[in-house]
Design an enzyme around this catalytic site. Structure first.
Site, mmCIF file in Angstrom:
data_model
loop_
_atom_site.group_PDB
_atom_site.id
_atom_site.type_symbol
_atom_site.label_atom_id
_atom_site.label_comp_id
_atom_site.label_asym_id
_atom_site.label_seq_id
_atom_site.Cartn_x
_atom_site.Cartn_y
_atom_site.Cartn_z
ATOM 1 N N GLY A 95 -3.025 -7.514 -10.284
ATOM 2 C CA GLY A 95 -3.367 -6.093 -10.154
ATOM 3 C C GLY A 95 -4.718 -5.906 -9.507
ATOM 4 N N ASP A 129 6.248 -0.359 -6.649
ATOM 5 C CA ASP A 129 6.150 0.809 -5.764
ATOM 6 C C ASP A 129 4.850 1.576 -5.953
ATOM 7 O OD1 ASP A 129 6.556 1.986 -8.217
ATOM 8 O OD2 ASP A 129 8.560 2.748 -7.771
ATOM 9 N N ARG A 180 -7.469 8.058 -16.712
ATOM 10 C CA ARG A 180 -8.022 7.342 -17.865
ATOM 11 C C ARG A 180 -9.531 7.197 -17.742
ATOM 12 N NH1 ARG A 180 -4.329 1.888 -18.493
ATOM 13 N NH2 ARG A 180 -5.308 1.248 -16.544
ATOM 14 N N ARG A 187 -10.891 -6.663 -17.444
ATOM 15 C CA ARG A 187 -9.938 -7.338 -18.333
ATOM 16 C C ARG A 187 -10.248 -8.828 -18.393
ATOM 17 N NH1 ARG A 187 -5.016 -4.068 -17.313
ATOM 18 N NH2 ARG A 187 -5.797 -2.182 -16.358
ATOM 19 N N ASP A 261 -3.906 -10.000 -18.949
ATOM 20 C CA ASP A 261 -4.407 -8.944 -18.061
ATOM 21 C C ASP A 261 -4.417 -7.582 -18.757
ATOM 22 O OD1 ASP A 261 -1.510 -9.427 -17.829
ATOM 23 O OD2 ASP A 261 -1.540 -7.649 -16.574
ATOM 24 N N ASN A 262 -3.854 -7.507 -19.949
ATOM 25 C CA ASN A 262 -3.891 -6.245 -20.696
ATOM 26 C C ASN A 262 -4.920 -6.283 -21.815
ATOM 27 O OD1 ASN A 262 -1.905 -5.126 -19.095
ATOM 28 N ND2 ASN A 262 -0.232 -5.767 -20.436
ATOM 29 N N ASP A 271 -3.784 -0.388 -21.644
ATOM 30 C CA ASP A 271 -2.450 -0.467 -21.032
ATOM 31 C C ASP A 271 -1.330 -0.275 -22.058
ATOM 32 O OD1 ASP A 271 -3.483 -0.681 -18.562
ATOM 33 O OD2 ASP A 271 -2.619 -2.632 -18.085
HETATM 34 P P1 AMP Z 1 1.863 -4.426 -16.856
HETATM 35 O O1 AMP Z 1 2.811 -5.471 -17.337
HETATM 36 O O2 AMP Z 1 2.358 -3.024 -16.947
HETATM 37 O O3 AMP Z 1 0.521 -4.575 -17.483
HETATM 38 O O4 AMP Z 1 1.692 -4.666 -15.304
HETATM 39 C C1 AMP Z 1 1.285 -5.889 -14.749
HETATM 40 C C2 AMP Z 1 0.759 -5.645 -13.374
HETATM 41 O O5 AMP Z 1 1.796 -5.119 -12.562
HETATM 42 C C3 AMP Z 1 -0.381 -4.637 -13.331
HETATM 43 O O6 AMP Z 1 -1.402 -5.131 -12.545
HETATM 44 C C4 AMP Z 1 0.205 -3.421 -12.702
HETATM 45 O O7 AMP Z 1 -0.724 -2.800 -11.868
HETATM 46 C C5 AMP Z 1 1.363 -3.964 -11.912
HETATM 47 N N1 AMP Z 1 2.435 -2.974 -11.867
HETATM 48 C C6 AMP Z 1 3.213 -2.551 -12.879
HETATM 49 N N2 AMP Z 1 4.098 -1.627 -12.456
HETATM 50 C C7 AMP Z 1 3.872 -1.463 -11.141
HETATM 51 C C8 AMP Z 1 4.446 -0.636 -10.117
HETATM 52 N N3 AMP Z 1 5.438 0.202 -10.371
HETATM 53 N N4 AMP Z 1 3.937 -0.742 -8.885
HETATM 54 C C9 AMP Z 1 2.940 -1.585 -8.600
HETATM 55 N N5 AMP Z 1 2.362 -2.382 -9.497
HETATM 56 C C10 AMP Z 1 2.808 -2.330 -10.763
HETATM 57 MG MG MG Z 2 -1.239 -3.904 -17.441
#
Ligand code: AMP
Ligand code: MG
Length: 494
Positions: A95, A129, A180, A187, A261-262, A271
């Site tokens: 991310g 996306d 936010r 992180r 990362d969270n 997150d």
């Molecule tokens: P998460 O598991 O939600 O913490 O996401 C992990 C990583 O994937 C984070 O860095 C988010 O920015 C990225 N991410 C999650 N959903 C999307 C999306 N729809 N488009 C682009 N990046 C995403």
């Molecule tokens: Mg995340």
């Protein structure tokens, strides 16, 4: 909307400390604005941290900022780069895939970064996306308030903006953006990203320590002692994370996706995805439907936090930290977790102190709730009155005899402390919430919002702001879902 909105912030309030890092730490790029955005809700308490008034929240400027149309004066928005472990597996660069940092604002509540989530693709989006759907945005928005209301460290949500922009998930949904606030969104994964680049890691360390952990600094300005500073930083992050885990456990909160990362370097809850506040207590409850192995079950969370902290420690090795020093810092987690957990449980039980012999009472409490799947929140809440109104508390248990046996031991323990009952009851009611963000409540607010009606979001925000105080009309919000209601299924899809 006011036709002549006042500028929200003076240029002198605004900066972007992250942008002063070398270019490799981020990609400067504007958010992709939502088309025909609609402000579904704004949070006056979060906004007040930045000095924004109720009139500011009604202004066109505010909507433009939170929908990704406007900039903070003099700041180019950016997406930061980080990596991490997902479900225990190294995933490399992750991310920010759909978040934009607009900058920092100095306000009456301190200095906060403003970040949009769901604001379009970035160079780190991978296959995503860049959008976030209304469903997951409502969940993040409400959960941020639920945690803040409980006094649990969290990023804050200032605004929820919806649109009719289509987004494809399992079904066609619509896009939304959450605005936010946090002092920093750094992180564990930011440090992991530079684990093999000592020079960059040193820059990140210097930045984080100078801004948020000045007490961890070791050495002199001319000759900083980075290995020692990094170990002190790690020890402090361990303590904060330990206290956070104690608070999660005692609120019945399951994060659902405790990937590295969270995890916030500041010890904030960060997150919100497929999280859950438990209804019926189950020690190994898994809130995330996607987590089929139960890696992030409720009773695994403290150990997972330790695992994540160990990954953070590994990323600091490149600074020349001695492994033994990092291990010593990591060792501080357990004692701080137990201290905070015992103190918190003592307060929830109405004890003024925690005694070693209380451990059996605590263990048997969880065993009782687990065996009978008693409601987590009400089991604590009704306990304050169980001396006056045992039937209400006992009514939470399928087998009241087992509950009564525990209650007898508990009351014997209460009798050992010379605390007047009215005082004890009041103290318990200040720490045991009546209203938590149960999944079925969030789901109802989502369904209404999907029909264009944000009143349920406003209602929940008001309740969750003051979750320990009974509020007019609040009774149905304090109750578990109906026994015959279908369980709400939440997954990583967002
Ligand atoms: P998460 O598991 O939600 O913490 O996401 C992990 C990583 O994937 C984070 O860095 C988010 O920015 C990225 N991410 C999650 N959903 C999307 C999306 N729809 N488009 C682009 N990046 C995403
Ligand atoms: Mg995340």
């Amino acid at each position: 909307m006011s036709p002549h909105p006042a500028p929200l912030f003076a240029a002198s309030q605004v900066a972007c400390s992250f942008a002063r890092l070398p270019a490799a730490f981020y990609a400067a790029l504007p958010p992709r604005p939502l088309d025909q955005p609609r402000l579904l809700h704004a949070n006056p308490q979060a906004a007040a941290l930045l000095g924004l008034s109720a009139a500011d929240l009604d202004s066109a400027d505010f909507l433009e900022l939170c929908a990704g149309h406007a900039r903070l004066p003099g700041v180019t928005p950016l997406a930061t780069v980080y990596s991490g472990h997902q479900f225990g597996v190294w995933a490399g660069q992750l991310g920010d895939g759909r978040a934009h940092l607009l900058g920092d604002v100095r306000g009456p509540g301190g200095t906060f970064e403003i970040q949009l989530k769901g604001s379009g693709r970035t160079p780190y989006s991978r296959m995503g996306d860049g959008w976030a759907v209304l469903r997951s945005s409502v969940r993040e928005y409400l959960a941020s308030q639920a945690m803040a209301g409980l006094g649990i460290p969290t990023t804050q949500a200032m605004a929820l903006v919806g649109s009719q922009d289509p987004v494809m998930r399992e079904t066609l949904e619509t896009a939304a953006v959450v605005t936010r606030l946090a002092p920093s969104f750094v992180r564990f994964g930011h440090f992991q990203h530079w684990a093999r680049s000592p020079d960059m890691q040193a820059i990140l360390l210097d930045y984080v320590v100078a801004h948020w952990f000045p007490d961890c600094f070791q050495g002199t300005a001319a000759q900083p002692d980075r290995p020692a500073t990094a170990c002190r930083l790690l020890a402090e992050v361990c303590r904060r994370t330990a206290r956070l885990m104690a608070q999660w456990q005692l609120a019945g909160f399951c994060h659902g996706v405790m990937n590295t990362d969270n995890m916030s370097i500041l010890g904030l809850t960060l997150d919100y995805g497929p999280y859950g506040f438990m209804d019926a207590f189950q020690a190994n409850h898994v809130c995330n439907h996607t987590d089929t192995l139960g890696r992030y079950a409720w009773n695994a969370q403290p150990a997972v936090a330790q695992w994540n902290l160990t990954r953070l420690a590994e990323s600091l090795l490149c600074l020349g930290c001695a492994p033994a020093d990092l291990e010593a810092a990591l060792a501080g987690f357990e004692s701080e977790f137990l201290r905070a957990y015992h103190q918190g449980l003592a307060h929830k039980f109405g004890f003024t102190d925690w005694r070693p012999e209380d451990a059996a009472l605590g263990d048997d409490w969880w065993a009782l709730l687990h065996a009978q799947r008693a409601d987590f929140t009400l089991a604590f809440r009704y306990l304050s009155q169980a001396d006056r109104d045992p039937a209400r508390w006992l009514g939470l248990f399928a087998d009241p005899a087992a509950a009564r046996a525990w209650l007898t031991r508990y009351q014997a323990r209460l009798a050992q402390a010379a605390r007047p009952a009215p005082q004890r009851r009041a103290a318990m009611d200040r720490v045991n919430p009546l209203y938590v963000l149960r999944n079925h409540l969030a789901q109802r607010a989502i369904q209404a919002a999907q029909q264009g009606d944000a009143t349920e979001i406003a209602r929940l925000m008001a309740l969750l702001q003051d979750p320990c105080t009974p509020q007019p009309g609040g009774d149905p919000y304090a109750q578990p879902p109906a026994a015959d209601a279908a369980a709400v299924v939440v997954s990583c899809s967002s």
